[in-house]
Motif scaffolding. Structure first.
Motif, short mmCIF file in Angstrom:
data_model
loop_
_atom_site.label_atom_id
_atom_site.label_comp_id
_atom_site.label_asym_id
_atom_site.label_seq_id
_atom_site.Cartn_x
_atom_site.Cartn_y
_atom_site.Cartn_z
N THR A 140 37.96 41.25 41.39
CA THR A 140 37.72 42.69 41.20
C THR A 140 37.68 43.14 39.75
OG1 THR A 140 40.10 43.09 41.41
CG2 THR A 140 38.78 43.34 43.41
N CYS A 141 38.18 42.32 38.84
CA CYS A 141 38.24 42.79 37.45
C CYS A 141 38.19 41.62 36.47
CB CYS A 141 39.51 43.61 37.21
SG CYS A 141 41.03 42.62 37.13
N HIS A 182 40.51 40.41 34.70
CA HIS A 182 41.64 39.50 34.83
C HIS A 182 41.34 38.42 35.87
CE1 HIS A 182 44.00 43.25 33.63
NE2 HIS A 182 44.26 42.40 32.67
N CYS A 183 40.72 38.85 36.97
CA CYS A 183 40.34 37.92 38.03
C CYS A 183 39.36 36.89 37.47
CB CYS A 183 39.68 38.67 39.19
SG CYS A 183 40.73 39.92 39.96
N TYR A 237 41.41 33.04 44.77
CA TYR A 237 40.17 33.57 45.33
C TYR A 237 39.54 32.56 46.28
CZ TYR A 237 41.49 36.66 41.69
OH TYR A 237 42.24 37.50 40.93
N THR A 291 42.59 47.58 39.57
CA THR A 291 41.89 47.09 40.75
C THR A 291 42.59 45.93 41.45
OG1 THR A 291 40.55 45.64 39.37
CG2 THR A 291 39.59 47.77 39.96
N CYS A 292 43.52 45.27 40.80
CA CYS A 292 44.13 44.09 41.43
C CYS A 292 45.54 43.85 40.92
CB CYS A 292 43.27 42.84 41.18
SG CYS A 292 43.38 42.19 39.50
N HIS A 322 46.61 41.63 38.99
CA HIS A 322 46.68 41.34 37.55
C HIS A 322 46.77 42.63 36.76
CE1 HIS A 322 44.24 37.69 38.89
NE2 HIS A 322 45.33 37.17 38.36
N CYS A 323 46.01 43.63 37.20
CA CYS A 323 46.03 44.94 36.54
C CYS A 323 47.44 45.53 36.63
CB CYS A 323 45.04 45.89 37.20
SG CYS A 323 43.32 45.33 37.17
N SER A 379 49.77 43.86 34.22
CA SER A 379 49.54 44.27 32.83
C SER A 379 50.23 45.60 32.55
CB SER A 379 48.04 44.43 32.54
OG SER A 379 47.39 43.20 32.66
N TYR A 394 44.21 50.75 30.72
CA TYR A 394 43.96 51.72 31.78
C TYR A 394 44.22 53.14 31.29
CZ TYR A 394 43.95 47.28 33.96
OH TYR A 394 43.63 45.98 34.23
#
Lengths: 70, 70
Positions: free
Chosen positions: A12-13, A15-16, A64, B12-13, B15-16, B19, B64
Motif C-alpha cells: 500500500t505504500c 514502506h511496503c 505480502y 496506509t499500513c 509500517h506507516c 513510523s 504524514y
C-alpha cells in the motif's frame, strides 16, 4: 541477464515497497528490484533466472503475496 | 497522566503506523502511542500535556499530516 516481472498483492505504500525490495534483493544473483505499488508489479533483474519459489518466499517474508508472473 | 487523540492522514499500513508511533513516542514525556490506521486516530499518553506543535512535527517527520485533535 534476466528480467522477470511478478504480480504482488497487499502493498500500500513506500514502506511496503521497501520491505519487498529488501527481501527480494537479498536473493543470490539478484542485482536490481523495482516495485510499483499501484500496480503491484515487482520487476527483478538477476544474473541468471531466479527460481520463482525463492521470489515468492522473499515476498511472503516481507508480508505480502506473490500471485504469479506479471 | 494525559491522553490526547489526534487525527492523522496518509497512513496506509502497519509500517506507516510504526513510523508515526516511533516519532511521536520519542517526544519527551510520552509514555504510549496507539495508532489506528483505518481511522487515522493517533492516541498519545503522556505524563503532562504535550504541545500539539511537537506532535504535529513528529507526525510530519514520519511523513504524514496531523489534521488536528480527533
Amino acid at each position: 541477464m534476466t528480467v522477470t516481472a511478478y504480480s504482488v498483492t497487499g502493498m500500500t505504500c513506500g514502506h511496503c515497497a521497501s520491505s519487498v525490495s529488501e527481501e527480494v534483493g537479498a536473493i543470490a544473483g539478484v542485482s536490481d528490484v523495482k516495485v510499483d505499488v499501484p500496480t503491484g508489479r515487482v520487476t527483478v533483474t538477476s544474473e541468471n533466472p531466479v527460481d520463482e519459489a525463492a521470489v515468492k518466499a522473499a515476498v511472503e517474508e516481507a508480508g505480502y503475496t506473490l500471485v504469479g508472473p506479471a
